[in-house]
Design an enzyme around this catalytic site. Structure first.
Site, PDB file in Angstrom:
ATOM      1  N   HIS A 148      47.033  28.424  17.028  1.00  0.00           N
ATOM      2  CA  HIS A 148      47.942  29.107  16.119  1.00  0.00           C
ATOM      3  C   HIS A 148      47.869  30.609  16.401  1.00  0.00           C
ATOM      4  O   HIS A 148      46.875  31.108  16.938  1.00  0.00           O
ATOM      5  CB  HIS A 148      47.548  28.838  14.663  1.00  0.00           C
ATOM      6  CG  HIS A 148      47.763  27.430  14.233  1.00  0.00           C
ATOM      7  ND1 HIS A 148      47.761  27.064  12.902  1.00  0.00           N
ATOM      8  CD2 HIS A 148      47.988  26.290  14.937  1.00  0.00           C
ATOM      9  CE1 HIS A 148      47.974  25.763  12.802  1.00  0.00           C
ATOM     10  NE2 HIS A 148      48.111  25.270  14.026  1.00  0.00           N
ATOM     11  N   GLU A 195      47.372  33.157  14.457  1.00  0.00           N
ATOM     12  CA  GLU A 195      46.256  33.847  13.816  1.00  0.00           C
ATOM     13  C   GLU A 195      44.952  33.611  14.579  1.00  0.00           C
ATOM     14  O   GLU A 195      44.171  34.548  14.787  1.00  0.00           O
ATOM     15  CB  GLU A 195      46.092  33.390  12.355  1.00  0.00           C
ATOM     16  CG  GLU A 195      47.270  33.719  11.464  1.00  0.00           C
ATOM     17  CD  GLU A 195      48.336  32.620  11.417  1.00  0.00           C
ATOM     18  OE1 GLU A 195      49.172  32.673  10.503  1.00  0.00           O
ATOM     19  OE2 GLU A 195      48.326  31.720  12.294  1.00  0.00           O
ATOM     20  N   CYS A 239      47.818  28.896   7.610  1.00  0.00           N
ATOM     21  CA  CYS A 239      47.431  27.546   7.180  1.00  0.00           C
ATOM     22  C   CYS A 239      45.962  27.587   6.765  1.00  0.00           C
ATOM     23  O   CYS A 239      45.269  28.585   7.013  1.00  0.00           O
ATOM     24  CB  CYS A 239      47.664  26.552   8.318  1.00  0.00           C
ATOM     25  SG  CYS A 239      46.473  26.714   9.678  1.00  0.00           S
ATOM     26  N   CYS A 277      43.621  28.669   9.598  1.00  0.00           N
ATOM     27  CA  CYS A 277      43.722  30.092   9.935  1.00  0.00           C
ATOM     28  C   CYS A 277      43.156  30.972   8.826  1.00  0.00           C
ATOM     29  O   CYS A 277      42.513  31.989   9.107  1.00  0.00           O
ATOM     30  CB  CYS A 277      45.179  30.457  10.242  1.00  0.00           C
ATOM     31  SG  CYS A 277      45.778  29.662  11.751  1.00  0.00           S
TER      32      CYS A 277
END
Length: 173
Positions: free
Chosen positions: A69, A71, A99, A102
């Site tokens: 992801h 992040e 999420c 993250c």
């Protein structure tokens, strides 16, 4: 239109809003770059003392790595650049609410503030398999003091999702 007064003092709140807008726009541009490369509409910038330390888009499809992801990728890059795992004093700007994975990484990295554009429920509305747990709820559960600033340039981030959806290679996960 009247000219702005160059001698007008800017409040700390107004200054922070201006910085939030500036760095969120960087994240949006990075996400757009990623979408053009077949990625999803997520990006994150990590900033410390007004300086960009890392700005990355999502790499899930490129790396065949569901944990890549934006992040996570930005945290990895920031840690490598600063040569430490403690990102105290850093702010992360994310095109979408992080999420739970993250957000946990932000917690462990000691990031002091999370600023995001659209919400987890927005990503879910575009077909992403999101866990519907907000950062506010995660902060409450963890008793973390991380500051959360939601909905910065939310409409621009929603437009980013619309741009992504029009791409031939668009694919949610």
């Amino acid at each position: 239109m009247p000219m702005p007064n160059p001698n007008r003092k800017i409040s700390l709140r107004e200054s922070a809003r201006n910085l939030d807008t500036k760095f969120m726009r960087l994240a949006i541009e990075k996400a757009r770059e990623g979408v053009k490369k077949g990625q999803t509409p997520f990006a994150a910038c990590i900033v410390k003392a007004g300086k960009v330390i890392a700005c990355c888009h999502n790499l899930v499809w490129k790396n065949n790595d569901i944990t890549a992801h934006a992040e996570i990728t930005a945290i990895r890059k920031a840690c490598a650049r600063l040569k430490k795992i403690d990102l105290s004093g850093c702010v992360i700007y994310s095109t979408c609410e992080p999420c739970p994975m993250c957000f946990a990484a932000c917690h462990w990295a000691r990031i002091r503030r999370v600023v995001f554009g659209c919400a987890i429920k927005d990503a879910k509305g575009y077909g992403f398999n999101e866990l519907p747990v907000s950062n506010l709820k995660l902060r409450q559960l963890s008793k973390n003091k991380i500051k959360i600033t939601p909905a910065v340039l939310r409409k621009d981030n929603i437009k980013l999702f619309d741009f992504w959806k029009k791409q031939a290679r668009a694919g949610a996960y």
